[in-house]
Write an enzyme that holds these catalytic residues in place. Structure first.
Site, mmCIF file in Angstrom:
data_model
loop_
_atom_site.group_PDB
_atom_site.id
_atom_site.type_symbol
_atom_site.label_atom_id
_atom_site.label_comp_id
_atom_site.label_asym_id
_atom_site.label_seq_id
_atom_site.Cartn_x
_atom_site.Cartn_y
_atom_site.Cartn_z
ATOM 1 N N ASP A 1 0.830 -1.200 0.000
ATOM 2 C CA ASP A 1 0.000 0.000 0.000
ATOM 3 C C ASP A 1 0.870 1.258 0.000
ATOM 4 O OD1 ASP A 1 -2.617 1.366 0.426
ATOM 5 O OD2 ASP A 1 -1.728 1.902 2.360
ATOM 6 N N GLU B 1 1.086 -0.477 -5.200
ATOM 7 C CA GLU B 1 0.020 0.517 -5.357
ATOM 8 C C GLU B 1 0.703 1.879 -5.338
ATOM 9 O OE1 GLU B 1 -2.793 3.530 -4.181
ATOM 10 O OE2 GLU B 1 -1.638 2.608 -2.577
#
Length: 591
Positions: A292, A335
């Protein structure tokens, strides 16, 4: 554990030294708290009274063995600094109380035996189709209407695996399962980097879930949070009375989400994160990690204007390289919305070493185009051609993730321009464009039934919509499209090579028509798109005779479209006039 590696950020097995270890003589507790004046363990086994822990190792670690401690009992560490103390959960705990309680629980990790050796010894190749279904574990299906009614890991295996198989998804991505205190954070503000959240069961229950996925040829990707952690005082924040894991300066120590940023310049912090990632791969047989907010590792606070965070970049490179050395088959996804180059380039070539990067530029450009009116689209025509100008720079995955269906952004179908039926026509064409476009695929739960309500972690998707023919036919359309993607190698074999893609026509600006081919060693598919609101006649020209066999038409009446009596085969010598219905897409196999 190698202490030199630990302090240099090269250790990947700290969890074998730190934590609570069950053995014949009781339980040994061990924690790392270099600035603590002293540390005690408290728990059910000593009526929550202090049992002092002795310094061990190089003196920055503390240890105690308690003979009457047992599996299933709760405990915490009482850490003293400057005369005061804070009770913390164990950073290396295997499981925890269900929130809002936060005590760690003794667990024996040696009682589960996997039987999926054949699966974990395979290799995922870049030419394979990767069709990812992204889910939030607690809200895909719920046994009751309360926000905290959840199925267990074991129960969920019986529910979601048949659904994934029926709908032709071969990868499952799960939003973070690390322990976390706040439901609203969806797991992105962790407190337990070695503990699957107890909301859904025990560590062995999660192992069972993963193994069942593997038995059914479904790979499991887990969201991993390497940038920041929960601010809660019982967790990592000021663990030994000082900012051990986070920066002491709030200018870089606090994130945009109000959490604590990891201090990646510290080797002990890097070893903690390395080991957490390896633990999920090794102990749970997770197939891949989606990291993330990678942009917040590359740049200070995710802001390219503040410059690169070279220490964090080195951490990512070492992290990815070390995991690949230890678990060669694992897949690593970034990401990252930045334009930083080399995210998927190997580390030994100066890259970050990820396998795939989320193409958030493609996602933003594509969705923005479909929000435009038909009259506006000619001016924005090349939003849909731009991606192929940079696509071969990285290995991309095309995501329509949870982030795109929350916080007032509208759902995927609701972003489409127009009225109700127009939205359905366009979203079918959109998904055919997505699946024909080079790159792996990711779709968030609920998108496949054309939900209009934004995702809410307290409620399951609106499955009742399938009572309505237009939603039911859309699910059947997605099921067909997914199957085509998994079974036709032209849509995946050469995703990252110019051998796999060719524009036939990308200069029909006024008509909003796009035509391109996808090629593999065995077949070629030609895809036609009309993103205007009126039917268009298009002249398709060929250099040599072709026969086109219809594979999928988004306007088929089977999927609540308007086309029937469709031509199954089209024979072309030089050129042919083709009618492309409004807001439609067609796939043909070329022979």
């Amino acid at each position: 554990m190698d202490f030199n590696n630990f302090y240099n950020g090269q250790e990947f097995e700290t969890y074998k030294y730190l934590g609570a270890f069950v053995h014949m003589n009781g339980v040994t507790f061990r924690t790392y708290a270099p600035a603590a004046s002293h540390v005690a363990v408290i728990g059910e086994f000593n009526d929550w009274q202090e049992t002092p822990m002795n310094r061990c190792g190089n003196g920055q670690f503390f240890e105690a063995t308690i003979s009457n401690a047992k599996v299933g009992q709760m405990y915490k560490y009482r850490i003293y600094n400057n005369g005061s103390f804070v009770d913390h959960c164990d950073p290396y705990m295997y499981t925890s109380e269900v929130r809002p309680n936060n005590a760690s629980i003794i667990f024996d990790m040696n009682q589960y035996t996997f039987h999926d050796d054949a699966w974990i010894n395979q290799r995922f190749s870049e030419d394979m189709p990767i069709n990812v279904y992204e889910m939030h574990f607690g809200s895909w299906k719920k046994p009751g209407e309360e926000a905290d009614d959840w199925y267990t890991y074991r129960e969920m295996a019986d529910l979601i695996i048949p659904y994934l198989k029926e709908n032709h998804y071969n990868f499952l991505e799960i939003m973070p399962l690390n322990e976390y205190p706040n439901d609203l954070s969806w797991g992105y503000q962790p407190t337990g980097y070695f503990a699957p959240t107890s909301r859904y069961g025990t560590p062995d229950d999660l192992r069972y879930f993963v193994e069942k996925c593997h038995e059914n040829n479904i790979a499991v990707i887990l969201d991993f949070v390497p940038v920041h952690f929960a601010i809660d005082g019982f967790g990592l924040n000021n663990y030994d009375g000082t900012p051990l894991y986070n920066y002491p300066n709030d200018a870089v120590g606090k994130s945009e989400w109000g959490t604590c940023n990891f201090q990646h310049s510290r080797g002990d912090v890097c070893s903690f994160l390395n080991s957490s990632a390896y633990y999920w791969l090794k102990e749970y047989h997770i197939d891949g990690l989606r990291l993330d907010a990678v942009g917040n590792l590359i740049y200070w606070q995710g802001n390219s204007g503040r410059g690169e965070n070279r220490e964090a970049i080195r951490f990512v490179q070492n992290f990815n390289k070390g995991l690949k050395q230890r678990v060669p088959h694992t897949l690593l996804f970034a990401e990252d919305s930045s334009s930083y180059q080399g995210v998927t380039r190997p580390v030994d070539q100066g890259g970050l070493g990820f396998d795939y990067k989320w193409d958030l530029g493609w996602m933003n450009d594509t969705l923005d185009y479909f929000m435009k009116t038909p009259e506006e689209r000619p001016s924005f025509y090349h939003k849909l051609t731009f991606s192929m100008m940079y696509f071969y720079n990285e290995h991309f995955i095309l995501p329509f993730s949870h982030d795109e269906v929350v916080h007032g952004k509208k759902t995927i179908i609701d972003k489409m321009y127009g009225e109700y039926e127009e939205k359905f026509a366009q979203v079918k064409a959109l998904y055919m464009y997505m699946f024909a476009h080079p790159g792996k695929k990711l779709n968030f739960m609920g998108n496949e039934i054309a939900m209009f309500r934004e995702w809410d972690e307290t409620k399951e998707p609106d499955w009742f919509l399938l009572k309505y023919p237009i939603h039911d036919s859309f699910l059947h359309f997605m099921r067909k499209l997914n199957k085509i993607y998994l079974t036709h190698p032209s849509l995946s074999q050469y995703d990252f090579s110019e051998r796999g893609f060719k524009w036939v026509d990308c200069h029909q600006e006024q008509d909003c028509i796009y035509v391109f081919k996808r090629m593999s060693d065995k077949e070629t598919i030609v895809a036609f798109f009309n993103f205007h609101n009126v039917d268009k006649t298009y002249t398709y020209k060929v250099d040599q005779p072709e026969t086109l066999t219809l594979l999928l038409n988004s306007d088929n009446e089977l999927y609540s479209g308007k086309s029937h009596n469709l031509d199954k085969e089209i024979h072309i010598n030089n050129e042919i006039e083709m009618t492309l219905p409004a807001y439609s897409a067609q796939f043909y196999i070329v022979k």
